[in-house]
Design an enzyme around this catalytic site. Structure first.
Site, PDB file in Angstrom:
ATOM      1  N   SER A 257      -6.425  -2.985   1.144  1.00 25.40           N
ATOM      2  CA  SER A 257      -6.616  -2.223  -0.240  1.00 25.40           C
ATOM      3  C   SER A 257      -7.154  -3.368  -1.112  1.00 25.40           C
ATOM      4  O   SER A 257      -6.992  -3.252  -2.486  1.00 25.40           O
ATOM      5  CB  SER A 257      -5.551  -1.782  -0.794  1.00 25.40           C
ATOM      6  OG  SER A 257      -4.976  -0.481   0.013  1.00 25.40           O
TER       7      SER A 257
ATOM      8  N   ARG B 268     -10.879   2.700  11.818  1.00 26.87           N
ATOM      9  CA  ARG B 268     -12.095   2.685  10.873  1.00 26.87           C
ATOM     10  C   ARG B 268     -12.518   1.086  10.603  1.00 26.87           C
ATOM     11  O   ARG B 268     -11.789   0.496   9.911  1.00 26.87           O
ATOM     12  CB  ARG B 268     -11.638   3.374   9.320  1.00 26.87           C
ATOM     13  CG  ARG B 268     -12.824   3.991   8.587  1.00 26.87           C
ATOM     14  CD  ARG B 268     -12.533   4.217   7.206  1.00 26.87           C
ATOM     15  NE  ARG B 268     -12.367   3.058   6.616  1.00 26.87           N
ATOM     16  CZ  ARG B 268     -11.689   2.809   5.502  1.00 26.87           C
ATOM     17  NH1 ARG B 268     -10.567   3.536   5.195  1.00 26.87           N
ATOM     18  NH2 ARG B 268     -11.784   1.548   5.078  1.00 26.87           N
TER      19      ARG B 268
ATOM     20  N   ASP C 257     -14.769  -1.393   8.720  1.00 23.50           N
ATOM     21  CA  ASP C 257     -15.553  -1.746   7.508  1.00 23.50           C
ATOM     22  C   ASP C 257     -16.718  -2.616   7.938  1.00 23.50           C
ATOM     23  O   ASP C 257     -16.545  -3.743   8.596  1.00 23.50           O
ATOM     24  CB  ASP C 257     -14.687  -2.555   6.502  1.00 23.50           C
ATOM     25  CG  ASP C 257     -13.615  -1.468   5.945  1.00 23.50           C
ATOM     26  OD1 ASP C 257     -13.907  -0.262   5.918  1.00 23.50           O
ATOM     27  OD2 ASP C 257     -12.868  -1.829   5.287  1.00 23.50           O
TER      28      ASP C 257
ATOM     29  N   GLU D  63     -13.708  -5.777   8.941  1.00 18.17           N
ATOM     30  CA  GLU D  63     -12.212  -5.438   9.637  1.00 18.17           C
ATOM     31  C   GLU D  63     -12.041  -4.319  10.053  1.00 18.17           C
ATOM     32  O   GLU D  63     -13.046  -3.539  10.174  1.00 18.17           O
ATOM     33  CB  GLU D  63     -11.431  -5.637   8.226  1.00 18.17           C
ATOM     34  CG  GLU D  63     -11.318  -4.696   7.206  1.00 18.17           C
ATOM     35  CD  GLU D  63     -10.374  -4.260   6.541  1.00 18.17           C
ATOM     36  OE1 GLU D  63      -9.074  -4.272   6.845  1.00 18.17           O
ATOM     37  OE2 GLU D  63     -10.324  -3.269   5.589  1.00 18.17           O
TER      38      GLU D  63
ATOM     39  N   GLY E   4      -6.794   5.532   5.470  1.00 15.83           N
ATOM     40  CA  GLY E   4      -6.230   6.375   4.195  1.00 15.83           C
ATOM     41  C   GLY E   4      -6.432   7.807   4.737  1.00 15.83           C
ATOM     42  O   GLY E   4      -7.390   8.053   5.696  1.00 15.83           O
TER      43      GLY E   4
ATOM     44  N   GLU F  88       0.971  -1.321  -0.089  1.00 13.75           N
ATOM     45  CA  GLU F  88       0.019  -0.219  -0.205  1.00 13.75           C
ATOM     46  C   GLU F  88       0.660   1.162   0.069  1.00 13.75           C
ATOM     47  O   GLU F  88       0.319   2.262   0.324  1.00 13.75           O
ATOM     48  CB  GLU F  88      -1.048  -0.033   1.053  1.00 13.75           C
ATOM     49  CG  GLU F  88      -1.890  -1.133   1.103  1.00 13.75           C
ATOM     50  CD  GLU F  88      -2.841  -1.193   2.156  1.00 13.75           C
ATOM     51  OE1 GLU F  88      -3.592  -0.547   2.501  1.00 13.75           O
ATOM     52  OE2 GLU F  88      -2.402  -1.951   3.312  1.00 13.75           O
TER      53      GLU F  88
ATOM     54  N   TYR G  53      -9.371   3.405  -5.507  1.00 19.19           N
ATOM     55  CA  TYR G  53      -8.455   4.224  -5.926  1.00 19.19           C
ATOM     56  C   TYR G  53      -8.131   5.021  -6.839  1.00 19.19           C
ATOM     57  O   TYR G  53      -7.496   5.904  -7.229  1.00 19.19           O
ATOM     58  CB  TYR G  53      -6.860   3.745  -5.238  1.00 19.19           C
ATOM     59  CG  TYR G  53      -6.845   3.479  -3.814  1.00 19.19           C
ATOM     60  CD1 TYR G  53      -6.975   4.272  -2.647  1.00 19.19           C
ATOM     61  CD2 TYR G  53      -6.593   1.934  -3.521  1.00 19.19           C
ATOM     62  CE1 TYR G  53      -6.975   3.744  -1.472  1.00 19.19           C
ATOM     63  CE2 TYR G  53      -6.713   1.529  -2.173  1.00 19.19           C
ATOM     64  CZ  TYR G  53      -6.870   2.318  -1.120  1.00 19.19           C
ATOM     65  OH  TYR G  53      -6.651   1.977  -0.103  1.00 19.19           O
TER      66      TYR G  53
ATOM     67  N   ASN H  97      -9.495  -0.915  10.511  1.00 13.59           N
ATOM     68  CA  ASN H  97      -8.192  -0.426   9.809  1.00 13.59           C
ATOM     69  C   ASN H  97      -7.741   0.425  10.997  1.00 13.59           C
ATOM     70  O   ASN H  97      -8.106   1.492  11.460  1.00 13.59           O
ATOM     71  CB  ASN H  97      -8.589   0.361   8.617  1.00 13.59           C
ATOM     72  CG  ASN H  97      -9.186  -0.451   7.460  1.00 13.59           C
ATOM     73  OD1 ASN H  97      -8.731  -0.982   6.858  1.00 13.59           O
ATOM     74  ND2 ASN H  97     -10.503  -0.256   7.388  1.00 13.59           N
TER      75      ASN H  97
END
Ligand SMILES: Nc1ncnc2c1ncn2[C@@H]1O[C@H](COP(=O)(O)OP(=O)(O)O)[C@@H](O)[C@H]1O
Ligand SMILES: [Mg+2]
Length: 327
Positions: free
Chosen positions: A156, A265, A267, A280, A286, A28, A226, A282
């Protein structure tokens, strides 16, 4: 702890000499270069004495002699989000943003994360860890089709496949196995996708507004994350307020269960009955000005620069030498 909507009253000059870690050697890297570049610029334009540092091109050991007062970790993936850099910073006694060693390492591994959530009775889709030689028929019959195959430790959406037939399972496993020796097959959840930022720590952890993600064809892959511009992001999410509150509470519990701190964060997928399922966590999300955590913060009145400053102001060491009996 201030509320999410409160404007930060941090004085940039009090933050001392700051290193922004970004780039790094993970898959990443490109995303991290963008995140870190914007974090660095935001800190510098607010008067913080901030300096860039790319662990892929310099040894972390150099940090020990840099007289840094804090580190902003804008690395994603392995050697950055997984507890390794956090351990180095603990050892050098440089306070850093985000979660500590253990929470970072746990959250990096989707299998261990799910085991912990299951233990806490938090909803996460059923899964099987795939070993070479697994029975595709058995996996498909337990989890149903379609299902998702993904490496335990990559972000990602790299190495992830939506498997529609039994025949596709083994190739999907091989693709994921190239990224990580730990691979999981996970039941597919199909009613919608949300992501929920969480700030703070322990009892003070609180969620920001959920973002609803609508990718072309329901396919939120690397390209749609992205590269393309067809993915739509809704914040406010537009979902029923009671469901939003439920998903936010779930994100906070998921964060606390892993022992996360600073920010993160979650998901989350919704099924056909609008029940939420955790995918998951994070721990170093980002952080470009178009990224999801800044988007959600903005919905509560926290602009990008203020968010960066607030995260940095909460940088701390998570391991203490006190109270361990050592002299
Ligand atoms: N069990 C699942 N059911 C439906 N979609 C999934 C599932 N697992 C992953 N996805 C899709 O793949 C994307 C990436 O998966 P995720 O588990 O968040 O890993 P990462 O973001 O680290 O690659 C998710 O945002 C979602 O769109
Ligand atoms: Mg994800």
């Amino acid at each position: 702890m201030s509320s999410p909507g409160q404007v930060s009253s941090v004085n940039p000059k009090d933050l001392g000499k700051v290193v922004v870690l970004f780039g790094g050697p993970s898959a990443e890297r490109e995303v991290s270069l963008k995140s870190g570049g914007m974090v660095l610029a935001a800190l510098q334009r607010q008067g913080v004495d901030a300096h860039p540092f790319d662990p892929a091109t310099r040894s972390l050991v150099e940090l020990a002699n840099g007289n840094y007062d804090r580190a902003f970790i804008a690395l994603h993936g392995r050697f950055g989000e997984d507890g390794t850099v956090q351990g180095a910073l603990e050892w050098m006694r440089i306070p850093y943003t985000g979660s500590g060693v253990l929470a970072s390492a746990l959250a990096m591994d989707k299998v261990l994360t799910k085991v912990i959530w299951q233990r806490e009775h938090l909803p996460t889709p059923d899964f099987i860890e795939l070993e070479p030689g697994f029975s595709a028929v058995e996996v498909a019959s337990r989890l149903g089709l379609p299902l998702i195959v993904k490496p335990a430790q990559e972000g990602s959406t790299l190495g992830l496949t939506k498997v529609r037939t039994v025949e596709e399972l083994t190739p999907a496993f091989e693709k994921a196995f190239a990224f990580d020796k730990h691979v999981l097959a996970e039941a597919f959840v199909s009613g919608g996708e949300l992501t929920v930022p969480v700030l703070g720590e322990g009892a003070n952890a609180h969620a920001l507004p959920a973002i609803r993600i609508v990718a072309p064809g329901g396919n939120y892959d690397y390209h749609n994350k992205y590269l393309g511009n067809e993915t739509q992001y809704f914040c406010p999410s537009g979902i029923d307020p009671a469901l939003e509150a439920e998903v936010q509470a779930l994100a906070v519990r998921a964060y606390q269960a892993l022992g996360c701190s600073g920010w993160g964060r979650a998901d989350v997928m919704l099924d056909e009955q609008q029940r939420p399922w955790l995918l998951e966590m994070n721990t170093s999300p980002g952080m470009t000005d178009h990224s999801l955590v800044p988007m959600s913060a903005r919905a509560t009145g926290i602009q990008y620069d203020a968010l960066v400053l607030r995260l940095l102001s909460q940088a701390c060491l998570k391991s203490s030498l006190q109270n361990n009996g050592a002299q």
